[in-house]
Design an enzyme around this catalytic site. Structure first.
Site, PDB file in Angstrom:
ATOM      1  N   GLY A 111       0.780  -1.233   0.000  1.00 46.04           N
ATOM      2  CA  GLY A 111       0.000   0.000   0.000  1.00 46.04           C
ATOM      3  C   GLY A 111       0.813   1.286   0.000  1.00 46.04           C
ATOM      4  N   THR A 112       2.010   1.255  -0.601  1.00 49.04           N
ATOM      5  CA  THR A 112       2.770   2.516  -0.642  1.00 49.04           C
ATOM      6  C   THR A 112       2.124   3.516  -1.612  1.00 49.04           C
ATOM      7  OG1 THR A 112       4.326   1.710  -2.325  1.00 49.04           O
ATOM      8  CG2 THR A 112       4.948   1.396  -0.016  1.00 49.04           C
ATOM      9  N   ASN A 113       1.510   3.026  -2.682  1.00 48.39           N
ATOM     10  CA  ASN A 113       0.773   3.935  -3.572  1.00 48.39           C
ATOM     11  C   ASN A 113      -0.436   4.524  -2.846  1.00 48.39           C
ATOM     12  OD1 ASN A 113       1.801   4.034  -6.530  1.00 48.39           O
ATOM     13  ND2 ASN A 113       2.058   1.896  -5.904  1.00 48.39           N
ATOM     14  N   LYS A 148      -6.068  -8.738  -8.092  1.00 50.57           N
ATOM     15  CA  LYS A 148      -7.105  -9.596  -8.685  1.00 50.57           C
ATOM     16  C   LYS A 148      -7.706  -8.890  -9.897  1.00 50.57           C
ATOM     17  CE  LYS A 148      -7.725 -13.128  -5.704  1.00 50.57           C
ATOM     18  NZ  LYS A 148      -6.537 -12.880  -4.901  1.00 50.57           N
ATOM     19  N   GLY A 204      -9.586  -6.672 -20.196  1.00 47.07           N
ATOM     20  CA  GLY A 204      -8.366  -7.447 -20.420  1.00 47.07           C
ATOM     21  C   GLY A 204      -7.384  -7.318 -19.266  1.00 47.07           C
ATOM     22  N   ASN A 236      -5.925   2.252 -12.791  1.00 49.53           N
ATOM     23  CA  ASN A 236      -4.945   1.299 -12.252  1.00 49.53           C
ATOM     24  C   ASN A 236      -3.526   1.819 -12.472  1.00 49.53           C
ATOM     25  OD1 ASN A 236      -3.995  -1.353 -11.296  1.00 49.53           O
ATOM     26  ND2 ASN A 236      -3.367  -1.681 -13.410  1.00 49.53           N
ATOM     27  N   THR A 237      -2.626   1.432 -11.574  1.00 53.06           N
ATOM     28  CA  THR A 237      -1.220   1.701 -11.822  1.00 53.06           C
ATOM     29  C   THR A 237      -0.494   0.385 -11.995  1.00 53.06           C
ATOM     30  OG1 THR A 237       0.782   2.739 -11.008  1.00 53.06           O
ATOM     31  CG2 THR A 237      -0.734   1.921  -9.327  1.00 53.06           C
ATOM     32  N   HIS A 238       0.381   0.353 -13.019  1.00 58.35           N
ATOM     33  CA  HIS A 238       1.064  -0.887 -13.397  1.00 58.35           C
ATOM     34  C   HIS A 238       2.564  -0.609 -13.502  1.00 58.35           C
ATOM     35  CE1 HIS A 238       1.618  -4.786 -15.295  1.00 58.35           C
ATOM     36  NE2 HIS A 238       2.434  -4.181 -16.130  1.00 58.35           N
TER      37      HIS A 238
HETATM   38  C1  GRF Z   1       2.983  -1.220  -7.566  1.00 53.66           C
HETATM   39  O1  GRF Z   1       4.237  -1.085  -8.174  1.00 53.66           O
HETATM   40  C2  GRF Z   1       1.900  -1.491  -8.558  1.00 53.66           C
HETATM   41  O2  GRF Z   1       2.089  -0.884  -9.789  1.00 53.66           O
HETATM   42  C3  GRF Z   1       1.986  -2.990  -8.700  1.00 53.66           C
HETATM   43  O3  GRF Z   1       2.282  -3.466  -7.419  1.00 53.66           O
HETATM   44  C4  GRF Z   1       2.929  -2.452  -6.680  1.00 53.66           C
HETATM   45  C5  GRF Z   1       2.114  -2.222  -5.447  1.00 53.66           C
HETATM   46  O4  GRF Z   1       2.851  -1.532  -4.509  1.00 53.66           O
HETATM   47  N1  GRF Z   1       0.784  -3.548  -9.270  1.00 53.66           N
HETATM   48  P1  GRF Z   1       2.176  -0.915  -3.214  1.00 53.66           P
HETATM   49  O5  GRF Z   1       1.253  -1.963  -2.602  1.00 53.66           O
HETATM   50  O6  GRF Z   1       1.437   0.334  -3.611  1.00 53.66           O
HETATM   51  O7  GRF Z   1       3.327  -0.619  -2.296  1.00 53.66           O
END
Ligand code: GRF
Length: 203
Positions: free
Chosen positions: A17-19, A96, A146, A110-112
């Site tokens: 959960g750092t984001n 998920k 997708g 979403n962040t990837h």
């Molecule tokens: C992030 O880099 C995200 O893009 C990926 O998993 C990581 C999650 O990090 N899907 P956090 O839980 O926000 O620290």
């Protein structure tokens, strides 16, 4: 002058959960325009949920294994998210695949941790290293049906170092991912986000 009401969002997490923390920190400033109404997870006992609790944000947990089918889980998750009535949903390290009940009701950002369309899937950092990529990065995009295929909103690039491990590279990606996600979620909240014919835009 009074600030306009903040835009309510629900943030989904599966791990550290750092984001999420970056969003919590940004939302402390009323000018950011975001209120995190709840944090949802697909598992209990994770650091991401602890971060939400520490910030006084309601949490919800919806575990796939507690349902007879993926469709039942998806419907239950949509119900739980819906109780908070967010304007949109942010998937920040949520591991998920979301189903049509959630995706049909909200725009999900979403962040990837890769430069999509390169290296989709759950092991993007490892895959970029294994492929010998000189550069990778992160992508903030809108989720579609997708796997990491939805329209891109923004990307940031990171150089891969010769001695990088999956952990060191992922840490450097997160250092650019956090401010990018904060920036895009804030803009989406303040200015609105439009998804039409497979394209996403924030005015
Ligand atoms: C992030 O880099 C995200 O893009 C990926 O998993 C990581 C999650 O990090 N899907 P956090 O839980 O926000 O620290």
């Amino acid at each position: 002058m009074t600030s306009p009401e903040p835009t309510g969002i629900v943030v989904l997490v599966s791990g550290s959960g750092t984001n999420l923390q970056a969003l919590i920190d940004a939302a402390a400033d009323p000018a950011y325009g975001v209120r995190i109404l709840a944090v949802g997870a697909d598992r209990a006992g994770i650091e991401g949920l602890r971060r939400a609790e520490a910030a006084g944000i309601p949490t919800l947990v919806c575990r796939v294994e507690d349902f007879a089918s993926r469709a039942d889980w998806d419907a239950a998750f949509a119900e739980l998210i819906g109780e908070h009535d967010p304007a949109f949903v942010v998937s920040a390290g949520f591991m998920k695949l979301l189903g049509p009940a959630v995706l049909g009701r909200w725009t999900v950002v979403n962040t990837h941790p890769a430069l999509l369309p390169a290296f989709p899937g759950a092991h993007a950092v490892r895959d970029a290293l294994a492929a010998g990529a000189a550069q990778t990065g992160c992508t903030v995009h809108v989720v579609d049906a997708g796997v990491d295929t939805g329209p891109v909103l923004a990307q940031a690039t990171v150089d891969v170092a010769g001695d990088d491990t999956e952990d060191t590279l992922h840490e450097r990606i997160k250092a650019v991912e956090h401010p990018l996600l904060v920036q895009i979620v804030g803009r989406a909240a303040r200015e609105g986000i439009t998804v039409s014919e497979g394209k996403a835009s924030i005015p």
